[in-house]
Scaffold this active site. Structure first.
Site, PDB file in Angstrom:
ATOM      1  N   LYS A 168      35.512  15.033  59.730  1.00  0.00           N
ATOM      2  CA  LYS A 168      35.726  16.375  59.175  1.00  0.00           C
ATOM      3  C   LYS A 168      35.028  17.436  60.023  1.00  0.00           C
ATOM      4  O   LYS A 168      35.546  18.533  60.197  1.00  0.00           O
ATOM      5  CB  LYS A 168      35.212  16.451  57.729  1.00  0.00           C
ATOM      6  CG  LYS A 168      35.943  15.552  56.764  1.00  0.00           C
ATOM      7  CD  LYS A 168      37.245  16.173  56.275  1.00  0.00           C
ATOM      8  CE  LYS A 168      38.229  15.160  55.705  1.00  0.00           C
ATOM      9  NZ  LYS A 168      37.672  14.343  54.624  1.00  0.00           N
ATOM     10  N   LYS A 227      46.610   6.226  60.779  1.00  0.00           N
ATOM     11  CA  LYS A 227      47.117   5.811  59.473  1.00  0.00           C
ATOM     12  C   LYS A 227      47.962   6.928  58.900  1.00  0.00           C
ATOM     13  O   LYS A 227      47.886   8.073  59.344  1.00  0.00           O
ATOM     14  CB  LYS A 227      45.930   5.517  58.558  1.00  0.00           C
ATOM     15  CG  LYS A 227      44.975   6.696  58.447  1.00  0.00           C
ATOM     16  CD  LYS A 227      43.939   6.551  57.360  1.00  0.00           C
ATOM     17  CE  LYS A 227      43.150   7.842  57.240  1.00  0.00           C
ATOM     18  NZ  LYS A 227      42.260   7.967  56.147  1.00  0.00           N
ATOM     19  N   LYS A 239      47.582  12.486  54.261  1.00  0.00           N
ATOM     20  CA  LYS A 239      48.190  13.557  53.485  1.00  0.00           C
ATOM     21  C   LYS A 239      48.430  14.801  54.317  1.00  0.00           C
ATOM     22  O   LYS A 239      49.393  15.507  54.120  1.00  0.00           O
ATOM     23  CB  LYS A 239      47.287  13.924  52.304  1.00  0.00           C
ATOM     24  CG  LYS A 239      47.378  12.919  51.177  1.00  0.00           C
ATOM     25  CD  LYS A 239      46.918  13.531  49.871  1.00  0.00           C
ATOM     26  CE  LYS A 239      46.192  12.524  49.012  1.00  0.00           C
ATOM     27  NZ  LYS A 239      44.745  12.486  49.247  1.00  0.00           N
TER      28      LYS A 239
HETATM   29  P1  TYM Z   1      42.312  10.024  49.331  1.00  0.00           P
HETATM   30  O1  TYM Z   1      42.789  11.113  48.432  1.00  0.00           O
HETATM   31  O2  TYM Z   1      42.193  10.331  50.781  1.00  0.00           O
HETATM   32  O3  TYM Z   1      43.256   8.760  49.211  1.00  0.00           O
HETATM   33  C1  TYM Z   1      43.595   8.191  47.947  1.00  0.00           C
HETATM   34  C2  TYM Z   1      43.679   6.689  48.060  1.00  0.00           C
HETATM   35  O4  TYM Z   1      44.675   6.308  49.022  1.00  0.00           O
HETATM   36  C3  TYM Z   1      44.124   5.420  49.981  1.00  0.00           C
HETATM   37  N1  TYM Z   1      44.772   5.654  51.289  1.00  0.00           N
HETATM   38  C4  TYM Z   1      45.290   4.684  52.057  1.00  0.00           C
HETATM   39  N2  TYM Z   1      45.370   3.359  51.889  1.00  0.00           N
HETATM   40  C5  TYM Z   1      45.996   2.638  52.841  1.00  0.00           C
HETATM   41  N3  TYM Z   1      46.561   3.190  53.961  1.00  0.00           N
HETATM   42  C6  TYM Z   1      46.511   4.525  54.174  1.00  0.00           C
HETATM   43  N4  TYM Z   1      47.096   5.057  55.242  1.00  0.00           N
HETATM   44  C7  TYM Z   1      45.850   5.343  53.198  1.00  0.00           C
HETATM   45  N5  TYM Z   1      45.599   6.674  53.082  1.00  0.00           N
HETATM   46  C8  TYM Z   1      44.938   6.838  51.922  1.00  0.00           C
HETATM   47  C9  TYM Z   1      42.641   5.752  50.027  1.00  0.00           C
HETATM   48  O5  TYM Z   1      41.891   4.665  50.503  1.00  0.00           O
HETATM   49  C10 TYM Z   1      42.361   6.039  48.555  1.00  0.00           C
HETATM   50  O6  TYM Z   1      42.141   4.863  47.838  1.00  0.00           O
HETATM   51  N6  TYM Z   1      37.378   9.945  48.638  1.00  0.00           N
HETATM   52  C11 TYM Z   1      38.640   9.550  48.039  1.00  0.00           C
HETATM   53  C12 TYM Z   1      38.882  10.124  46.658  1.00  0.00           C
HETATM   54  C13 TYM Z   1      37.839   9.784  45.658  1.00  0.00           C
HETATM   55  C14 TYM Z   1      37.535   8.496  45.117  1.00  0.00           C
HETATM   56  C15 TYM Z   1      36.514   8.702  44.168  1.00  0.00           C
HETATM   57  C16 TYM Z   1      38.033   7.236  45.374  1.00  0.00           C
HETATM   58  C17 TYM Z   1      37.025  10.664  45.040  1.00  0.00           C
HETATM   59  N7  TYM Z   1      36.218  10.022  44.141  1.00  0.00           N
HETATM   60  C18 TYM Z   1      35.981   7.629  43.457  1.00  0.00           C
HETATM   61  C19 TYM Z   1      37.486   6.160  44.648  1.00  0.00           C
HETATM   62  C20 TYM Z   1      36.471   6.363  43.716  1.00  0.00           C
HETATM   63  C21 TYM Z   1      39.755  10.053  48.941  1.00  0.00           C
HETATM   64  O7  TYM Z   1      39.600  11.013  49.638  1.00  0.00           O
HETATM   65  O8  TYM Z   1      40.953   9.420  48.781  1.00  0.00           O
END
Ligand code: TYM
Length: 338
Positions: free
Chosen positions: A115, A197, A200
């Protein structure tokens, strides 16, 4: 709720459209876990403020993520589906945990360093303590299992460190949280361009979103990088070809995958055909989710009810945990002396 059940918690940031990575890394597991465990799934709107301080689109994005989760099969009656900012206890626990998190370890976090590179103009303290807030989300419900993709592994490792530090200093309040996937390994869904990967907000053409229309899905898949095919039988696959096979395994039948594996091994593979097949299987997979999500998104009253119901369940669990936390930390000055 059944006290024997293990507790599950996870979250998704409302910073863009959900894509196949979110589905196969996270949401697919949520849908299965809601049948077995006590589940808390939330939209991480507070986390999104670390990189998206402009909140004009926030409500729309929160609605979108909720709709997409429900369209994928999440049932608001089975799991608690809520919005992070509706549970104020999160912020209190975040504050306490911040005193147990060291600057050095936070600065070393891979997502923080990424970031910093992407937004050199906005390196705020919230970004630095992002894993602390994530830990608060998880342990607020005393969760043990956290269904996430591979990219979240380090955050979970940090969460375990914070938990162990808390328990060691103030007494055993929290179980150790672990990243969870039904398969053997955490999932990383690659982009269609063969690098990195699906994500979003970056490389939009290499990412398949659950909201993409059929033509766009076909266009993106057909653009995926290939070459002239192998010339020696049983050659190793280059990464970008391996990724296409990987995506095919997610949505196509075993027969289809095996056919192209055989064609690859004996050097008769035609990538144009393979991508056409993959595109059609993607359309079959994505289009019903897209249509359901659209219908749900238009029902604001329903989404409001879902959020209220989810917040109520989440607050109940959060309140109970915070009683234990304040007591363990000695912050309960009105309690009778032990
Ligand atoms: P975020 O919003 O980036 O992504 C949400 C979930 O999707 C998974 N993910 C992927 N898995 C496999 N391949 C990919 N290309 C891929 N891109 C995204 C992420 O691993 C995630 O599970 N920090 C977290 C949000 C969060 C959170 C939490 C997660 C906030 N509090 C508490 C678990 C527990 C995040 O930014 O996810």
């Amino acid at each position: 709720m059944d006290m024997q059940k293990k507790i599950v918690m996870s979250g998704i940031r409302p910073t863009g459209f959900l894509h196949l990575g979110n589905y196969f890394g996270a949401v697919k597991n949520y849908v299965r876990m809601q049948e077995e465990f006590e589940c808390y799934f939330m939209v991480a709107d507070l986390h999104s403020l670390t990189t998206h301080p402009d909140t004009k689109e926030l409500k729309t994005n929160v609605h979108r993520v909720l709709s997409e989760n429900i369209a994928c099969g999440l049932d608001p009656d089975k799991a608690s589906l809520y919005c992070q900012s509706h549970v104020y206890e999160t912020s209190e626990l975040y504050l306490y945990l911040n005193m147990l998190a060291y600057i050095g370890e936070l600065e070393k976090t891979v997502t923080f360093k990424d970031k910093v590179r992407q937004h050199p103009e906005n390196i705020n303290a919230g970004l630095l303590t992002y894993p602390v807030l994530q830990t608060a989300d998880i342990i607020l419900h005393r969760a043990s299992y956290v269904p996430v993709g591979k990219d979240q592994e380090q955050h979970l490792e940090m969460a375990r460190n914070f938990v162990n530090r808390f328990n060691h200093r103030y007494g055993d309040v929290f179980p150790e949280p672990h990243a969870f996937n039904y398969g053997d390994e955490l999932v990383k869904v690659p982009g269609l361009d063969g690098t990195g990967k699906m994500s979003k907000s970056e490389n939009q053409l290499a990412t398949l979103y659950l909201s993409d229309d059929d033509e766009l899905i076909r266009k993106k898949v057909m653009k995926a990088k290939t070459d002239n095919g192998p010339t020696e039988p049983n050659s190793p696959k280059p990464d970008y070809i391996d990724n296409i096979f990987g995506l095919m395994k997610l949505v196509s039948s075993a027969e289809v995958v095996n056919k192209f594996e055989r064609d690859y091994s004996n050097c008769t593979i035609r990538y144009g055909n393979m991508k056409k097949q993959l595109a059609e299987d993607m359309v079959t997979f994505i289009s019903p989710i897209r249509e359901k999500a659209e219908a749900i998104r238009n029902d604001e009253q329903y989404l409001k009810e879902v959020m209220e119901m989810g917040a109520e369940k989440a607050r109940k669990s959060a309140k109970a945990t915070m009683e234990l936390v304040r007591q363990a930390m000695g912050l309960n000055y009105f309690a009778p002396n032990p």
